[in-house]
Design a protein around this motif. Structure first.
Motif, PDB file in Angstrom:
ATOM      1  N   GLU A  73       0.838  -1.205   0.000  1.00 12.91           N
ATOM      2  CA  GLU A  73       0.000   0.000   0.000  1.00 12.91           C
ATOM      3  C   GLU A  73       0.873   1.255   0.000  1.00 12.91           C
ATOM      4  OE1 GLU A  73      -3.701   1.370  -0.577  1.00 12.91           O
ATOM      5  OE2 GLU A  73      -3.199  -0.748  -0.295  1.00 12.91           O
ATOM      6  N   LEU A  74       1.941   1.225   0.819  1.00 10.38           N
ATOM      7  CA  LEU A  74       2.839   2.388   0.921  1.00 10.38           C
ATOM      8  C   LEU A  74       3.601   2.608  -0.385  1.00 10.38           C
ATOM      9  CD1 LEU A  74       4.051   4.601   2.715  1.00 10.38           C
ATOM     10  CD2 LEU A  74       5.776   2.945   3.462  1.00 10.38           C
ATOM     11  N   ILE A  75       4.062   1.531  -0.999  1.00  5.32           N
ATOM     12  CA  ILE A  75       4.806   1.640  -2.260  1.00  5.32           C
ATOM     13  C   ILE A  75       3.958   2.347  -3.318  1.00  5.32           C
ATOM     14  CG2 ILE A  75       5.669   0.261  -4.222  1.00  5.32           C
ATOM     15  CD1 ILE A  75       6.725  -1.751  -2.090  1.00  5.32           C
ATOM     16  N   PHE A  76       2.706   1.911  -3.474  1.00  5.70           N
ATOM     17  CA  PHE A  76       1.839   2.493  -4.496  1.00  5.70           C
ATOM     18  C   PHE A  76       1.478   3.943  -4.165  1.00  5.70           C
ATOM     19  CE2 PHE A  76      -2.423   3.735  -5.798  1.00  5.70           C
ATOM     20  CZ  PHE A  76      -2.336   3.607  -7.173  1.00  5.70           C
ATOM     21  N   ARG A  77       1.032   4.189  -2.939  1.00  4.97           N
ATOM     22  CA  ARG A  77       0.538   5.530  -2.582  1.00  4.97           C
ATOM     23  C   ARG A  77       1.643   6.578  -2.664  1.00  4.97           C
ATOM     24  NH1 ARG A  77      -4.805   5.929   0.152  1.00  4.97           N
ATOM     25  NH2 ARG A  77      -5.634   3.827   0.063  1.00  4.97           N
ATOM     26  N   SER A  78       2.881   6.179  -2.329  1.00  4.03           N
ATOM     27  CA  SER A  78       4.000   7.133  -2.398  1.00  4.03           C
ATOM     28  C   SER A  78       4.195   7.609  -3.829  1.00  4.03           C
ATOM     29  CB  SER A  78       5.287   6.487  -1.872  1.00  4.03           C
ATOM     30  OG  SER A  78       5.116   6.066  -0.535  1.00  4.03           O
ATOM     31  N   ASP A  90      -7.350   3.222   3.099  1.00  5.92           N
ATOM     32  CA  ASP A  90      -6.698   4.439   3.616  1.00  5.92           C
ATOM     33  C   ASP A  90      -6.056   4.180   4.976  1.00  5.92           C
ATOM     34  OD1 ASP A  90      -7.438   5.796   1.381  1.00  5.92           O
ATOM     35  OD2 ASP A  90      -9.038   6.978   2.311  1.00  5.92           O
ATOM     36  N   GLY A  91      -6.728   3.407   5.820  1.00  2.20           N
ATOM     37  CA  GLY A  91      -6.182   3.086   7.149  1.00  2.20           C
ATOM     38  C   GLY A  91      -4.900   2.285   7.049  1.00  2.20           C
ATOM     39  N   LEU A  92      -4.875   1.348   6.106  1.00  2.00           N
ATOM     40  CA  LEU A  92      -3.678   0.528   5.902  1.00  2.00           C
ATOM     41  C   LEU A  92      -2.508   1.408   5.459  1.00  2.00           C
ATOM     42  CD1 LEU A  92      -2.727  -2.485   5.852  1.00  2.00           C
ATOM     43  CD2 LEU A  92      -3.213  -2.462   3.409  1.00  2.00           C
ATOM     44  N   HIS A  93      -2.802   2.363   4.562  1.00  2.00           N
ATOM     45  CA  HIS A  93      -1.752   3.278   4.101  1.00  2.00           C
ATOM     46  C   HIS A  93      -1.250   4.155   5.245  1.00  2.00           C
ATOM     47  CE1 HIS A  93      -0.675   7.360   2.378  1.00  2.00           C
ATOM     48  NE2 HIS A  93       0.343   6.578   2.077  1.00  2.00           N
ATOM     49  N   GLN A  94      -2.170   4.675   6.060  1.00  2.00           N
ATOM     50  CA  GLN A  94      -1.776   5.526   7.185  1.00  2.00           C
ATOM     51  C   GLN A  94      -0.878   4.759   8.159  1.00  2.00           C
ATOM     52  OE1 GLN A  94      -2.057   8.597   7.467  1.00  2.00           O
ATOM     53  NE2 GLN A  94      -3.797   9.310   6.274  1.00  2.00           N
ATOM     54  N   ALA A  95      -1.230   3.493   8.419  1.00  2.00           N
ATOM     55  CA  ALA A  95      -0.422   2.664   9.321  1.00  2.00           C
ATOM     56  C   ALA A  95       0.965   2.426   8.728  1.00  2.00           C
ATOM     57  CB  ALA A  95      -1.119   1.330   9.574  1.00  2.00           C
ATOM     58  N   ALA A  96       1.017   2.164   7.423  1.00  2.00           N
ATOM     59  CA  ALA A  96       2.300   1.928   6.761  1.00  2.00           C
ATOM     60  C   ALA A  96       3.172   3.175   6.804  1.00  2.00           C
ATOM     61  CB  ALA A  96       2.065   1.509   5.304  1.00  2.00           C
ATOM     62  N   PRO A 122      -3.305   9.009  13.142  1.00  2.00           N
ATOM     63  CA  PRO A 122      -1.857   9.008  12.899  1.00  2.00           C
ATOM     64  C   PRO A 122      -1.150  10.097  13.702  1.00  2.00           C
ATOM     65  CG  PRO A 122      -3.055   8.805  10.828  1.00  2.00           C
ATOM     66  CD  PRO A 122      -4.069   9.091  11.894  1.00  2.00           C
ATOM     67  N   GLU A 123      -1.823  11.261  13.878  1.00  2.00           N
ATOM     68  CA  GLU A 123      -1.216  12.389  14.602  1.00  2.00           C
ATOM     69  C   GLU A 123      -0.921  12.017  16.053  1.00  2.00           C
ATOM     70  OE1 GLU A 123      -3.089  13.609  11.029  1.00  2.00           O
ATOM     71  OE2 GLU A 123      -4.037  12.634  12.759  1.00  2.00           O
ATOM     72  N   ASP A 124      -1.837  11.290  16.696  1.00  3.01           N
ATOM     73  CA  ASP A 124      -1.628  10.867  18.090  1.00  3.01           C
ATOM     74  C   ASP A 124      -0.447   9.906  18.193  1.00  3.01           C
ATOM     75  OD1 ASP A 124      -3.683  12.433  18.929  1.00  3.01           O
ATOM     76  OD2 ASP A 124      -5.130  10.798  19.213  1.00  3.01           O
ATOM     77  N   PHE A 125      -0.364   8.971  17.246  1.00  6.63           N
ATOM     78  CA  PHE A 125       0.731   7.996  17.259  1.00  6.63           C
ATOM     79  C   PHE A 125       2.078   8.697  17.082  1.00  6.63           C
ATOM     80  CE2 PHE A 125       3.692   5.252  14.907  1.00  6.63           C
ATOM     81  CZ  PHE A 125       3.778   4.163  15.769  1.00  6.63           C
ATOM     82  N   MET A 126       2.163   9.562  16.055  1.00 12.75           N
ATOM     83  CA  MET A 126       3.426  10.248  15.770  1.00 12.75           C
ATOM     84  C   MET A 126       3.783  11.220  16.901  1.00 12.75           C
ATOM     85  SD  MET A 126       4.414   8.830  13.077  1.00 12.75           S
ATOM     86  CE  MET A 126       5.910   9.790  13.022  1.00 12.75           C
ATOM     87  N   GLY A 127       2.767  11.828  17.530  1.00 10.62           N
ATOM     88  CA  GLY A 127       3.019  12.724  18.653  1.00 10.62           C
ATOM     89  C   GLY A 127       3.713  12.002  19.795  1.00 10.62           C
ATOM     90  N   GLY A 128       3.311  10.763  20.045  1.00  8.32           N
ATOM     91  CA  GLY A 128       3.934   9.961  21.098  1.00  8.32           C
ATOM     92  C   GLY A 128       5.391   9.647  20.795  1.00  8.32           C
ATOM     93  N   ILE A 129       5.686   9.334  19.517  1.00 11.51           N
ATOM     94  CA  ILE A 129       7.066   9.028  19.111  1.00 11.51           C
ATOM     95  C   ILE A 129       7.947  10.276  19.274  1.00 11.51           C
ATOM     96  CG2 ILE A 129       8.553   8.296  17.181  1.00 11.51           C
ATOM     97  CD1 ILE A 129       6.830   5.991  17.809  1.00 11.51           C
TER      98      ILE A 129
END
Length: 705
Positions: free
Chosen positions: A109-114, A152-158, A573-580
């Motif tokens: 999913e990430l390969i294609f969407r990028s 879309d969720g799969l792409h966001q996770a990737a 995704p914002e909450d996850f990245m905020g934690g990192i």
């Protein structure tokens, strides 16, 4: 026109053949209203730190943490031509729809969407989601294309996974490398995995064996053992007491038992068995399985499910029968197909378990590379075992009494071999096969039958002995046991319904192990038949200085759980990245160098000059002088033929001069023509692939050289 984009050229060709796009063009195929092109793996990825600011080209503590506000994607230098093809195709006026046919998983999913985003494409997006490359599966997949938005969720996770790995890798690697004065590669999943191994080695090194003693009585046709005792004198005393006492049968228990069929393979369990039985690394198994998938002989490799879906039940008996006929080890063994054992819709997420396909029927299996054939046979064995009858046996447990102490033994008689007949036949065909550690203790081997006994019966004693043993230390990790530990790390602290537990995913674990080996933190050491994974001195040192949050399997397992929540739309995704980002700010702001660690790490290599290709540091190693930038291949080898012919070897001083000025004076060169020596100037000519040398001579009087 509809445009289909696959992950690899080979997959694109298979898809194109089924949908009728058979005309070859430059970088794509066309026909029947379709265009089919490909990505060649990750065409685009997250930009390096110095893309955000040129100052990040140098590693400095004051620049940390590096936390991009607006992320940049870049196309790999060697992939720009194919990206240009895709960009042109995506934005062609006659293309009305773009189909993502990259591998049906997070990375696909990430390969294609990028690429879709970088190409500035806004055409409607559809998703081809298949678990097999069989023609029938491809046709069905194209008949049921799904809206791209469903993923879309799969792409966001990737994307979050990629960004988290970038942030931890860039910041933690730079922080610890700068503070401890040598390159220390640190990764979100890599470091906790390394910590598991270092901790295991520490347990082995500090283990103190404890002796124990068991009294064994020899009786007609069988023997019995007492409980373990820590006191040798007490054991000897019991032995002596038994020698003059009666042995009475106290209890005889007979139970019919059944050993359930093993579940089908997901990627991790296949990698574990392939390591234990065949000696393959996790990466080799994944590579062989990927090839079998592309050859349409196995289903999708990167799965974490061990079951099939209910819509596959009807065709299963036919598949089982043709798989059985293709496998040499099942000759003479009756085949059954109990589909109920392997069907469970609730336990299938993105993809069902790994199984062979019907294409096995007409394939020339003898023409497959050995590694692929062995993996295919292992996958076929597991399918046949999973749907076979259970292994049934009767077990007799006997307790006898002698001199006031109890002694026990067990015996087993197989009633119906079931799936174990196939398993035994496969193992018999394997040369030097490892015993099945996982199941060998669950039931005694057939043949350990006990004589007919009844309670209260008195038996004559043939002999008594004290056997001494010692408690065993934990075992060194192999890839089999490490993959298991990675899969279950942090599991006990996770909710029961968590889809992904542990370190990494089935798709990424093999790559993590390979990176630990390539960076010098792990070494594969052969011991008897097993290959053990041993940490280097620097690995132990790194785990010693790493703070808990970077080496805790629990934290990383929790991140995997959160990525699954992003996939399902339950976490932003914002909450996850905020934690990192918060974790990295705290790490940089609070971490202090541990006192007394100056000698923990291997001393940094002495730099002799700058690389003429990339500007990186060139350092002396045992076999030559090498650029220390991982991606750069610049090298001046000490055993180079050019130098050997002149009976010279490049020295540190000589290489320093060559890197600084491009030339250096050399004396006492040997001439193969005359057998004499001469002096000259050696000139370095690097062509981007090889470091070449030529000689220049001083001009003689009269203009001659």
């Amino acid at each position: 026109m509809k445009l289909v984009i696959a992950e690899k050229p080979s997959v694109a060709q298979s898809l194109a053949a089924v949908i009728g796009a058979t005309d070859r063009k430059d970088g794509y195929l066309e026909g029947n209203g379709w265009r089919v092109s490909w990505c060649v793996g990750h065409l685009a990825g997250l930009a390096d730190a110095d893309n955000y600011d040129p100052k990040y080209a140098k590693w400095r503590y004051d620049d940390l943490p590096i936390l991009p506000e607006h992320w940049q994607m870049v196309v790999g230098k060697d992939k720009k031509k194919q990206f240009a093809v895709l960009k042109q195709l995506m934005n062609a006026p006659d293309v009305t729809e773009v189909v993502n046919a990259c591998d049906a998983g997070r990375e696909g999913e990430l390969i294609f969407r990028s690429v879709y985003k970088l190409a500035g494409c806004s055409k409607p997006m559809k998703r081809l989601w298949i678990s097999s490359m069989e023609d029938s599966a491809i046709r069905e997949g194209f008949a049921n294309l799904r809206p791209g938005a469903d993923y879309d969720g799969l792409h966001q996770a990737a994307l979050c996974r990629a960004k988290a790995d970038w942030l931890v890798g860039i910041n933690a690697t730079r922080l610890f490398s700068v503070l401890y004065h040598r390159t220390l590669n640190i990764g979100r999943v890599m470091s906790p995995t390394l910590a598991l191994i270092v901790q295991r080695e520490a347990e082995i090194n500090t283990f103190q064996p404890v002796p124990f003693y068991t009294v064994v009585l020899e009786l007609p046709e069988f023997s019995v053992s007492g409980e373990r005792m820590t006191d040798k004198a007490a054991a000897e005393q019991l032995k002596t007491a038994c020698q003059g006492a009666d042995v009475t049968v106290k209890k005889v228990e007979r139970k019919d038992k059944s050993e359930k069929q093993p579940a089908l393979y997901d990627l991790t369990t296949l990698q574990r068995d392939a390591n234990r039985l065949l000696g393959f690394t996790a990466q080799q198994t994944l590579d062989y399985l990927q090839n079998l998938y592309e050859k349409k002989l196995c289903t999708y490799p990167r799965t974490d499910s061990r079951y099939l879906t209910s819509d596959m039940a009807e065709g299963l008996p036919v598949l089982v029968n043709l798989v059985a006929n293709a496998m040499p080890f099942r000759k003479g063994i009756a085949i059954s197909c109990d589909a109920v054992q392997v069907i469970n819709d609730k336990k299938v997420t993105d993809h069902h378990a790994v199984i062979p396909t019907r294409n096995l029927q007409n394939a020339d299996l003898s023409g497959l590379p050995v590694g692929e054939r062995m993996i295919l046979e292992l996958v076929a064995l597991r399918l046949l075992c999973a749907v076979a009858e259970p292994h049934t046996y009767s077990e007799t447990a006997v307790t006898v009494e002698c001199a006031g102490a109890e002694f026990t033994t067990k015996g087993k008689t197989v009633k119906r071999p079931g799936w174990r007949a196939l398993d035994a036949a496969y193992r018999a065909a394997l040369k030097n096969a490892e015993p099945d550690k996982e199941t060998e203790d669950k039931a005694l081997p057939d043949g350990d039958r006990l004589p007919e006994l009844s309670e209260g019966q008195t038996l004559p004693l043939s002999g008594a002995a004290v056997k001494e043993g010692k408690t065993s230390p934990p075992k060194h990790f192999t890839e089999d046991t490490l993959l298991s530990a990675m899969e279950t790390a942090g599991k006990e602290n996770m909710p029961e319904d968590t889809e992904r537990k542990g370190l990494g995913t089935p798709a990424t674990r093999a790559g993590i192990l390979e990176k630990l080996v390539s960076t010098g933190f792990l070494e594969r050491k052969k011991s008897k038949k097993a290959v053990q994974l041993m940490p280097s001195k620097d690995a132990v040192s790194l785990i010693t200085v790493l703070p808990e949050q970077l080496q805790s399997p629990l934290l990383t397992a929790e991140w995997e759980h959160r990525l699954s929540e992003i996939e399902r739309g339950e976490l932003s995704p914002e909450d996850f990245m905020g934690g990192i980002c918060a974790m990295l700010r705290e790490l940089v702001g609070t971490y202090q160098v541990i006192k007394g660690t100056e000698y923990l790490f291997t001393p940094p290599r002495e730099v002799v000059g700058k690389c003429p290709r990339c500007g990186g540091d060139v350092a002396e190693l045992q076999k030559g002088f090498f650029c220390q930038t991982e991606s750069c291949k610049f090298a001046i080898w000490k055993n180079n033929k050019w130098w050997a012919a002149k009976k010279k070897q490049p020295t540190k001083a000589l290489v320093t001069a060559l890197l600084k000025d491009g030339r250096a004076r050399i004396t006492g060169c040997y001439s193969e023509k005359t057998g004499k020596t001469y002096d000259a100037t050696v000139v370095l000519e690097d062509d981007g692939r090889y470091a070449n040398f030529k000689l220049e001579f001083d001009r003689q009087k009269g203009g001659a050289k």
